[in-house]
Design a protein around this motif. Structure first.
Motif, PDB file in Angstrom:
ATOM      1  N   ARG A  68       0.843  -1.200   0.000  1.00 37.38           N
ATOM      2  CA  ARG A  68       0.000   0.000   0.000  1.00 37.38           C
ATOM      3  C   ARG A  68       0.874   1.243   0.000  1.00 37.38           C
ATOM      4  NH1 ARG A  68      -3.664   2.362   4.933  1.00 37.38           N
ATOM      5  NH2 ARG A  68      -4.561   4.086   3.795  1.00 37.38           N
ATOM      6  N   LYS A  69       0.499   2.239  -0.820  1.00 38.60           N
ATOM      7  CA  LYS A  69       1.270   3.473  -0.875  1.00 38.60           C
ATOM      8  C   LYS A  69       1.040   4.279   0.384  1.00 38.60           C
ATOM      9  CE  LYS A  69       0.955   3.783  -5.892  1.00 38.60           C
ATOM     10  NZ  LYS A  69       0.414   4.539  -7.030  1.00 38.60           N
ATOM     11  N   GLU A  70       2.056   5.067   0.735  1.00 36.81           N
ATOM     12  CA  GLU A  70       1.924   5.900   1.932  1.00 36.81           C
ATOM     13  C   GLU A  70       0.877   6.984   1.757  1.00 36.81           C
ATOM     14  OE1 GLU A  70       6.603   5.898   3.004  1.00 36.81           O
ATOM     15  OE2 GLU A  70       5.348   7.257   4.154  1.00 36.81           O
ATOM     16  N   VAL A  71       0.784   7.519   0.559  1.00 31.88           N
ATOM     17  CA  VAL A  71      -0.205   8.555   0.274  1.00 31.88           C
ATOM     18  C   VAL A  71      -0.947   8.129  -0.990  1.00 31.88           C
ATOM     19  CG1 VAL A  71      -0.579  10.977  -0.295  1.00 31.88           C
ATOM     20  CG2 VAL A  71       1.233  10.336   1.309  1.00 31.88           C
ATOM     21  N   GLU A  72      -2.242   8.012  -0.870  1.00 31.83           N
ATOM     22  CA  GLU A  72      -3.042   7.556  -2.010  1.00 31.83           C
ATOM     23  C   GLU A  72      -4.069   8.617  -2.394  1.00 31.83           C
ATOM     24  OE1 GLU A  72      -3.448   2.905  -0.756  1.00 31.83           O
ATOM     25  OE2 GLU A  72      -3.929   3.510  -2.795  1.00 31.83           O
ATOM     26  N   GLN A  73      -4.179   8.833  -3.677  1.00 30.10           N
ATOM     27  CA  GLN A  73      -5.136   9.819  -4.177  1.00 30.10           C
ATOM     28  C   GLN A  73      -6.098   9.172  -5.157  1.00 30.10           C
ATOM     29  OE1 GLN A  73      -1.779  13.155  -4.896  1.00 30.10           O
ATOM     30  NE2 GLN A  73      -3.863  13.805  -5.418  1.00 30.10           N
ATOM     31  N   ASP A  74      -7.211   9.870  -5.383  1.00 28.43           N
ATOM     32  CA  ASP A  74      -8.121   9.476  -6.450  1.00 28.43           C
ATOM     33  C   ASP A  74      -7.324   9.283  -7.734  1.00 28.43           C
ATOM     34  OD1 ASP A  74     -10.950  11.606  -5.589  1.00 28.43           O
ATOM     35  OD2 ASP A  74     -10.370   9.593  -4.945  1.00 28.43           O
ATOM     36  N   PRO A  75      -7.560   8.232  -8.464  1.00 26.08           N
ATOM     37  CA  PRO A  75      -6.777   8.015  -9.683  1.00 26.08           C
ATOM     38  C   PRO A  75      -7.041   9.035 -10.780  1.00 26.08           C
ATOM     39  CG  PRO A  75      -8.494   6.358  -9.470  1.00 26.08           C
ATOM     40  CD  PRO A  75      -8.481   7.125  -8.197  1.00 26.08           C
ATOM     41  N   GLY A  76      -8.259   9.578 -10.840  1.00 21.59           N
ATOM     42  CA  GLY A  76      -8.593  10.506 -11.912  1.00 21.59           C
ATOM     43  C   GLY A  76      -8.525   9.822 -13.266  1.00 21.59           C
ATOM     44  N   PRO A  77      -8.425  10.514 -14.393  1.00 21.44           N
ATOM     45  CA  PRO A  77      -8.503  11.978 -14.455  1.00 21.44           C
ATOM     46  C   PRO A  77      -9.931  12.486 -14.263  1.00 21.44           C
ATOM     47  CG  PRO A  77      -8.373  11.077 -16.658  1.00 21.44           C
ATOM     48  CD  PRO A  77      -8.279   9.913 -15.725  1.00 21.44           C
ATOM     49  N   PHE A  78     -10.022  13.729 -13.888  1.00 22.67           N
ATOM     50  CA  PHE A  78     -11.309  14.397 -13.764  1.00 22.67           C
ATOM     51  C   PHE A  78     -11.457  15.365 -14.935  1.00 22.67           C
ATOM     52  CE2 PHE A  78     -12.921  13.598  -9.379  1.00 22.67           C
ATOM     53  CZ  PHE A  78     -11.917  12.739  -8.957  1.00 22.67           C
ATOM     54  N   ASN A  79     -12.537  15.208 -15.656  1.00 24.07           N
ATOM     55  CA  ASN A  79     -12.848  16.123 -16.753  1.00 24.07           C
ATOM     56  C   ASN A  79     -14.177  16.780 -16.422  1.00 24.07           C
ATOM     57  OD1 ASN A  79     -10.618  15.369 -18.615  1.00 24.07           O
ATOM     58  ND2 ASN A  79     -11.631  13.390 -18.569  1.00 24.07           N
ATOM     59  N   VAL A  80     -14.142  18.077 -16.190  1.00 20.83           N
ATOM     60  CA  VAL A  80     -15.352  18.762 -15.751  1.00 20.83           C
ATOM     61  C   VAL A  80     -15.569  20.010 -16.588  1.00 20.83           C
ATOM     62  CG1 VAL A  80     -15.022  17.906 -13.394  1.00 20.83           C
ATOM     63  CG2 VAL A  80     -14.194  20.189 -14.016  1.00 20.83           C
ATOM     64  N   PRO A  81     -16.823  20.467 -16.671  1.00 20.83           N
ATOM     65  CA  PRO A  81     -17.085  21.720 -17.393  1.00 20.83           C
ATOM     66  C   PRO A  81     -16.763  22.907 -16.504  1.00 20.83           C
ATOM     67  CG  PRO A  81     -19.125  20.797 -16.578  1.00 20.83           C
ATOM     68  CD  PRO A  81     -18.048  19.804 -16.237  1.00 20.83           C
ATOM     69  N   GLU A  82     -16.538  24.034 -17.135  1.00 18.30           N
ATOM     70  CA  GLU A  82     -16.343  25.279 -16.382  1.00 18.30           C
ATOM     71  C   GLU A  82     -17.510  25.493 -15.432  1.00 18.30           C
ATOM     72  OE1 GLU A  82     -15.544  28.124 -19.745  1.00 18.30           O
ATOM     73  OE2 GLU A  82     -14.374  29.090 -18.162  1.00 18.30           O
ATOM     74  N   GLY A  83     -17.190  25.968 -14.249  1.00 16.37           N
ATOM     75  CA  GLY A  83     -18.237  26.255 -13.286  1.00 16.37           C
ATOM     76  C   GLY A  83     -18.589  25.099 -12.382  1.00 16.37           C
ATOM     77  N   ALA A  84     -18.092  23.921 -12.696  1.00 15.22           N
ATOM     78  CA  ALA A  84     -18.410  22.742 -11.884  1.00 15.22           C
ATOM     79  C   ALA A  84     -17.664  22.778 -10.555  1.00 15.22           C
ATOM     80  CB  ALA A  84     -18.043  21.471 -12.644  1.00 15.22           C
ATOM     81  N   THR A  85     -18.184  22.020  -9.622  1.00 13.20           N
ATOM     82  CA  THR A  85     -17.492  21.796  -8.355  1.00 13.20           C
ATOM     83  C   THR A  85     -16.867  20.409  -8.386  1.00 13.20           C
ATOM     84  OG1 THR A  85     -18.986  23.229  -7.104  1.00 13.20           O
ATOM     85  CG2 THR A  85     -17.802  21.541  -5.865  1.00 13.20           C
TER      86      THR A  85
END
Lengths: 116, 109
Positions: B1-18
């Motif tokens: 297991r990695k010491e620090v794990e993040q969402d794999p992504g990628p995230f593709n979102v439109p302008e204005g999105a949260t």
């Protein structure tokens, strides 16, 4: 704020060449510096910790003879990639540790090394 | 297991999105926490520190849950210029940083 200067920013050279990268703390003294390597689309991997006036501490799997680190003064650490080969091509970045608890590291601008 | 794990992504979102990014760390002795932004072929740049009380900087909100060893970053009203890779970084008390692999965000018109 604290500034770390790294030079050169870009190096392209032939296989077999040794390349030296410098990392300087401009407005503070750093007894320790960190050297990282980053492959494309991967995160930064700590290679070694340089210690002023003593030997560097290398992370597991990093070849000490390939990546020579020298920390000769309180403001300068150098990384020399010896007899570089194409597989050594990467983004190398140095940083100085935080100046206080809870503070972030201070990164140099990085060096993009390309071995032909 | 990695010491620090993040969402794999990628995230593709439109302008204005949260958009929200998550990060978990395994070293319970970790002392300080940060989000960095890295643009292509550039060095990482500090985006913001992360505190247990939560902190906000404009459109960016960071949260830390020490009990769960979980860190988050929320970006509201995404801009095209937010497109980058976001790195979760955890420091030990010796000042050594461990980086997550990063999550790539692309904000589209």
């Amino acid at each position: 704020g604290a500034v770390v200067s790294q030079h050169p920013s870009r190096v392209i050279c032939k296989s077999g060449t040794s390349v030296k990268i410098e990392c300087r703390s401009l407005d503070f003294q750093a007894t320790t510096m960190f050297w990282y390597r980053q492959f494309p689309k991967k995160s930064l991997m700590l290679m070694a910790t340089s210690n002023e006036g003593s030997k560097a501490t290398y992370e597991q799997g990093v070849e000490k003879d390939k990546f020579l680190i020298n920390h000769a003064s309180l403001t300068l650490s150098t990384l020399t990639v010896t007899s570089a080969h194409p597989e050594d091509s990467s983004f190398y970045i140095c940083s100085a540790p935080p100046l206080g608890g809870g503070q972030p590291q201070h990164f140099g601008d990085g060096t993009r090394l390309s071995i032909l | 297991r990695k010491e620090v794990e993040q969402d794999p992504g990628p995230f593709n979102v439109p302008e204005g999105a949260t958009v929200a990014f998550n990060c978990t760390y395994s070293n319970s002795a970790s002392q300080s926490f940060f989000w960095y932004r890295q643009d292509c072929r550039k060095e990482p740049k500090l985006l913001m520190s992360v505190y247990s009380s939560g902190n906000e900087d404009g459109r960016f909100t960071a949260q830390l849950n020490r009990a769960s060893q979980y860190i988050s970053l929320l970006i509201r009203d995404s801009k095209l210029s937010d497109s980058a890779t976001y790195l979760c970084v955890v420091n030990t008390n010796a000042g050594k940083s461990t980086f997550g692999d990063g999550t790539t965000l692309t904000v589209k018109p």
